[in-house]
Motif scaffolding. Sequence first.
Motif, PDB file in Angstrom:
ATOM      1  N   PHE A  19       0.832  -1.204   0.000  1.00  0.00           N
ATOM      2  CA  PHE A  19       0.000   0.000   0.000  1.00  0.00           C
ATOM      3  C   PHE A  19       0.865   1.251   0.000  1.00  0.00           C
ATOM      4  O   PHE A  19       0.610   2.195  -0.752  1.00  0.00           O
ATOM      5  N   VAL A  20       1.909   1.258   0.819  1.00  0.00           N
ATOM      6  CA  VAL A  20       2.796   2.427   0.904  1.00  0.00           C
ATOM      7  C   VAL A  20       3.503   2.656  -0.426  1.00  0.00           C
ATOM      8  O   VAL A  20       3.616   3.788  -0.888  1.00  0.00           O
ATOM      9  N   LEU A  24       3.299   5.926  -2.735  1.00  0.00           N
ATOM     10  CA  LEU A  24       4.511   6.652  -3.121  1.00  0.00           C
ATOM     11  C   LEU A  24       4.614   6.813  -4.632  1.00  0.00           C
ATOM     12  O   LEU A  24       5.122   7.824  -5.117  1.00  0.00           O
ATOM     13  N   TRP A  25       4.124   5.832  -5.405  1.00  0.00           N
ATOM     14  CA  TRP A  25       4.102   5.981  -6.858  1.00  0.00           C
ATOM     15  C   TRP A  25       3.215   7.146  -7.259  1.00  0.00           C
ATOM     16  O   TRP A  25       3.557   7.932  -8.143  1.00  0.00           O
ATOM     17  N   TRP A  26       2.044   7.280  -6.628  1.00  0.00           N
ATOM     18  CA  TRP A  26       1.138   8.388  -6.959  1.00  0.00           C
ATOM     19  C   TRP A  26       1.759   9.726  -6.570  1.00  0.00           C
ATOM     20  O   TRP A  26       1.642  10.714  -7.299  1.00  0.00           O
ATOM     21  N   VAL A  27       2.437   9.774  -5.426  1.00  0.00           N
ATOM     22  CA  VAL A  27       3.107  11.002  -5.005  1.00  0.00           C
ATOM     23  C   VAL A  27       4.201  11.365  -6.003  1.00  0.00           C
ATOM     24  O   VAL A  27       4.354  12.536  -6.380  1.00  0.00           O
TER      25      VAL A  27
END
Length: 56
Positions: A19-20, A24-27
């Motif tokens: 999930f993290v 982080l990919w979206w961020v």
Amino acid sequence: MAVLLLVLLLALLFAGLGFVVKVLWWVAIVVLVIWILGFVFRSADSAGTRGRWYRW
């Protein structure tokens, strides 16, 4: 019993890491888009040349 708890703990840990990493990919994508837009929409300075939009 301890082995079962260890396996469940590892499963929760890996699910949380997944999930993290997805977040982080979206961020990273959002930061990349803002970075590219900064180069596209940077303003000209008083000398008429295109200046940097960042301060480093």
